[in-house]
Each structure stands twice: as C-alpha cells, then as structure tokens.
Design an enzyme around this catalytic site. Sequence first.
Site, short mmCIF file in Angstrom:
data_model
loop_
_atom_site.label_atom_id
_atom_site.label_comp_id
_atom_site.label_asym_id
_atom_site.label_seq_id
_atom_site.Cartn_x
_atom_site.Cartn_y
_atom_site.Cartn_z
CD GLN A 29 -2.93 0.83 2.36
OE1 GLN A 29 -2.63 1.22 3.47
NE2 GLN A 29 -4.07 0.21 2.09
CG HIS A 100 -9.51 4.75 6.33
ND1 HIS A 100 -10.81 4.30 6.44
CD2 HIS A 100 -8.77 3.66 5.98
CE1 HIS A 100 -10.85 3.00 6.20
NE2 HIS A 100 -9.64 2.58 5.90
CE1 TYR A 102 -5.08 7.93 7.76
CE2 TYR A 102 -3.49 6.70 6.51
CZ TYR A 102 -4.12 6.97 7.70
OH TYR A 102 -3.76 6.26 8.83
NE ARG A 147 -8.56 0.00 2.82
CZ ARG A 147 -8.12 -0.32 4.02
NH1 ARG A 147 -6.83 -0.41 4.25
NH2 ARG A 147 -8.96 -0.53 4.98
#
Length: 178
Positions: A29, A100, A102, A147
């Site tokens: 990731q 999330h 980010y 993601r």
Amino acid sequence: PAIGKMLEDARAVGREDHGSSYDPFTVIQLTHSGRYSRPIEKPAPILAHHDGVLDKAQGISSDHPLISDDELDRLQDDYVTAARLAYEAGFHGVDIKSCHRYLLSELLGAHTRPGRYGGSFENRTRMLLSIVRRVRQELPDLTVTVRLNVYEGHPYPWGWGVSRDDPAVPDMSEPLRL
C-alpha cells in the site's frame, strides 16, 4: 532493501509451509497520511483543505496552511518513485490508498479548496487519477489498485459520496463517476 528482504522472507516462509512453487501475489500500500501525519512523535498535519468537523476535533487552527498545488504536483513524483521501488523489490502490485480521510481521500472531498486540486469534480479527482495514470504508464507490468472510500458519512462540503443535505445519506453519483 529492507522491504525487499521482508518480502523475500515472507515468500520463503510461504514456500516452507506450502511447497516450493508457492508464489503469492503481493501488493504493498502507498499512502500519505495527510492531516494524520505524525513523522516523529508529534502530529504534523498536512491539510488538503480545512474541514469544519475534523479541524475542530484535532485542534487545527483556521490559519493552518494547506499543502500547495505545487507540492501536490511534486508529491505525484514520490508516488511514482515509491511504486518503482516496490516493483524493484519484487511486489506484483501497489494499492494507492484513498480512504479514511488520508490525503488523497481528503482531496476527493475538497469542495472548498481553491486551485487545481479543489472545487470541481475534475479538480478533486485530479491527484488520484494522475497518480494512477502515471504509475500505469511508467510501470506497465505493475498491477495498480485503489483502496477507495465511496461513502464517508462526513458532512458536505468536506465529505465524499454524501448527500449535500444529510451526511447519513449516501450520494454515489461522484464515486460512480470516478
């Protein structure tokens, strides 16, 4: 080199447990923590835009600087470099993290951000799409996944995939368009 060694050690354990032909598909990731950045023991938030909910919850002042468009342009090079290093280390793919809240996720909800990376749908998706395109172009043998949050439940004008009227109600028009 340490990541490459870790990957080879993991493959070796897999071969011990599952036989010599065992070769799992490996993905690493790639992310930027953005407002959650904490490089050395204390928070050092990097904001895509000011958020009326999260700024307050994190104690971030209204004059905290935003990451500039030029810095975001340069950051794309870092993602490509990281993808290249992952490929050279032996990974089959990279997962570009855009969830999330980010940095890349926050940009998707940057309705109030000025400049090339905020406001319009095209501007808010520019960074993520540019990173994916560049990695795919420069490393065609590397699998690229994303993601992605499609619904955050975070209020408009700071959220992604939410109704303008009620953050508890998903609005999938932009996630589907992306």
